[in-house]
Design an enzyme around this catalytic site. Structure first.
Site, mmCIF file in Angstrom:
data_model
loop_
_atom_site.group_PDB
_atom_site.id
_atom_site.type_symbol
_atom_site.label_atom_id
_atom_site.label_comp_id
_atom_site.label_asym_id
_atom_site.label_seq_id
_atom_site.Cartn_x
_atom_site.Cartn_y
_atom_site.Cartn_z
ATOM 1 N N TYR A 1 -12.786 10.223 -39.716
ATOM 2 C CA TYR A 1 -12.054 11.463 -39.989
ATOM 3 C C TYR A 1 -11.567 11.389 -41.425
ATOM 4 O O TYR A 1 -10.984 10.379 -41.836
ATOM 5 C CB TYR A 1 -10.868 11.633 -39.026
ATOM 6 C CG TYR A 1 -10.021 12.852 -39.363
ATOM 7 C CD1 TYR A 1 -10.504 14.127 -39.088
ATOM 8 C CD2 TYR A 1 -8.790 12.723 -39.990
ATOM 9 C CE1 TYR A 1 -9.771 15.248 -39.422
ATOM 10 C CE2 TYR A 1 -8.038 13.844 -40.318
ATOM 11 C CZ TYR A 1 -8.535 15.101 -40.036
ATOM 12 O OH TYR A 1 -7.811 16.216 -40.385
ATOM 13 N N ALA B 1 -12.573 2.382 -31.419
ATOM 14 C CA ALA B 1 -11.203 2.573 -31.907
ATOM 15 C C ALA B 1 -10.349 1.493 -31.257
ATOM 16 O O ALA B 1 -10.135 1.513 -30.047
ATOM 17 C CB ALA B 1 -10.688 3.959 -31.540
ATOM 18 N N TYR C 1 -4.259 9.170 -43.952
ATOM 19 C CA TYR C 1 -5.674 8.858 -43.761
ATOM 20 C C TYR C 1 -6.322 8.407 -45.076
ATOM 21 O O TYR C 1 -6.565 7.219 -45.279
ATOM 22 C CB TYR C 1 -6.425 10.066 -43.176
ATOM 23 C CG TYR C 1 -6.493 10.053 -41.680
ATOM 24 C CD1 TYR C 1 -7.437 9.289 -41.010
ATOM 25 C CD2 TYR C 1 -5.612 10.793 -40.915
ATOM 26 C CE1 TYR C 1 -7.501 9.253 -39.629
ATOM 27 C CE2 TYR C 1 -5.665 10.770 -39.521
ATOM 28 C CZ TYR C 1 -6.613 10.005 -38.893
ATOM 29 O OH TYR C 1 -6.660 9.971 -37.528
ATOM 30 N N TYR D 1 -15.283 10.976 -28.662
ATOM 31 C CA TYR D 1 -16.548 11.248 -29.332
ATOM 32 C C TYR D 1 -17.663 10.318 -28.868
ATOM 33 O O TYR D 1 -18.831 10.701 -28.847
ATOM 34 C CB TYR D 1 -16.372 11.144 -30.850
ATOM 35 C CG TYR D 1 -15.738 12.370 -31.469
ATOM 36 C CD1 TYR D 1 -16.304 13.626 -31.295
ATOM 37 C CD2 TYR D 1 -14.597 12.278 -32.257
ATOM 38 C CE1 TYR D 1 -15.747 14.760 -31.872
ATOM 39 C CE2 TYR D 1 -14.031 13.402 -32.846
ATOM 40 C CZ TYR D 1 -14.604 14.647 -32.659
ATOM 41 O OH TYR D 1 -14.056 15.765 -33.228
#
Length: 393
Positions: A225, A140, A235, A53
């Site tokens: 996310y 990340a 998550y 991304y």
């Protein structure tokens, strides 16, 4: 050398220069084919700019809006005997394409968490861009060194509160099996927030503000996310979820600290895709294989570049962007709506070792995984000799 993929677990340990270049070119072609995207950024800082991304954000900024871009990433350079990381080749390709179009592009390679890299970025912005009107935060990383204390923090992928057992898919062994995850302790939660939360995003904006490098009305967003029921235990109700909640806190803090400049800060929730980060997370290879199947059948599947183009034109730079109840920008609706989730849940309940390849789109998942590293890209001759020593122009 002739370069073939070397896959170890959830990672590919090499990359293909021509394949990465072709993948970048495909994304640029998509953006260029979209016509006038309207008003947008002119001077963009992308923190985490070399893959996924973050790379898509840089491509949309440059080739969709003609923006100057400064990227920050942490990639391994090639040697005569070993390839570079995919992010290195992606960046080399981006630089080449940007130069051909007369677009300013510079990239700083190093630890974005460090004060030294922040200082280099500030100098470059001051010298070449003046002020930035968009800051993308797309890091990340499994660990982070605190720039003041030198303490190293490590993130953990664990549920919070109680143990969690679920299906997963072992890409190495082509095997559906159950995975049991023990709950995280308080230290593991705190360390994950330190690595993946909003603190470093805040520090970047603070450094830019202190140097008077934020343009009036500057926008900034960090990517996240959120998912739905099938992924919440790993998550939302998990260490990653706690870190992502901290992004919401950071967004509010950034807005509060920069009221005089009318800075807008958003957390942007994007759909699940095959990325180097998601490949490492239990549950996700199976879940993504199933959503690819469903969303391709529905005609709603999108990759990184489609998601980011939509985020920019329909949300980030829209006159009145639609926000969720937490003030986030959402681009994940085609995945998280109830009808699509019901189809995915039905497949999840049915999937077994025997029917996995029939019920899922693992072929699509694996193709996208290889493509991350420059392999299985259409039009590339993988028998041709490659020079691994690509440079950033």
């Amino acid at each position: 050398m002739v370069i073939k993929p070397k896959i170890r677990g959830f990672i590919c340990t090499n990359a293909h220069p021509d394949g990465c270049a072709a993948s970048v070119a495909q994304q640029i072609e998509y953006v260029s084919s979209q016509g006038d995207l309207g008003s947008g950024p002119k001077n963009v800082l992308v923190i985490g700019s070399s893959t996924g991304y973050g790379l898509a954000s840089r491509i949309v900024s440059a080739f969709g809006y003609g923006a100057k871009t400064l990227g920050v990433c942490f990639e391994k350079a090639p040697t005569e005997r070993k390839t570079a990381t995919a992010g290195w080749y992606n960046t080399a390709a981006f630089h080449k394409e940007a130069k051909a179009k007369g677009l300013f592009a510079e990239t700083i390679n190093g630890d974005a968490f460090s004060n030294e890299i922040k200082a280099q970025a500030l100098e470059t912005i001051k010298r070449e861009m003046g002020q930035v009107d968009l800051v993308i935060y797309s890091l990340a990383s499994p660990r982070r060194t605190d720039p003041e204390t030198g303490e190293v923090f490590k993130s953990t992928l664990k549920p919070v509160g109680q143990a969690y057992t679920t299906k997963t898919y072992d890409t190495d062994k082509d095997r559906i099996h159950e995975v049991a995850l023990e709950p995280a302790n308080e230290d593991e939660i705190a360390q994950t927030i330190k690595v993946m939360g909003g603190e470093d995003w805040e520090l970047w904006l603070e450094a830019l503000a202190d140097a008077d490098l934020l343009a009036e009305g500057c926008k900034t967003t960090a990517y996240t996310y959120i998912g739905k029921e099938l992924t919440w235990p790993i998550y939302g109700q998990a260490t990653i979820g706690k870190a992502k909640e901290d992004l919401d806190r950071a967004a509010a803090a950034i807005v509060s600290k920069n009221k005089a400049k009318h800075v807008e800060a958003y957390v942007s929730s994007l759909k699940a895709l095959v990325t180097q980060a998601s490949s490492a997370i239990p549950v996700m290879p199976l879940y993504i294989s199933l959503i690819y199947k469903v969303m391709k059948e529905e005609g709603t599947h999108e990759g990184c570049i489609e998601q980011i183009k939509g985020l920019f034109s329909e949300r980030l730079f829209a006159e009145s962007p639609e926000l969720d109840e937490q003030g986030r920008l959402r681009m994940d609706g085609k995945e998280t709506n109830e009808a699509t989730q019901a189809k995915i849940k039905a497949l999840w309940d049915q999937v077994t070792q025997e029917n996995f390849h029939e019920l899922s789109d693992y072929a699509g998942y694996h193709h996208e995984f290889l493509k991350l590293f420059g392999f299985d890209v259409a039009g590339v001759d993988y028998e041709a000799e490659q020079n691994p020593l690509a440079k950033w122009e």
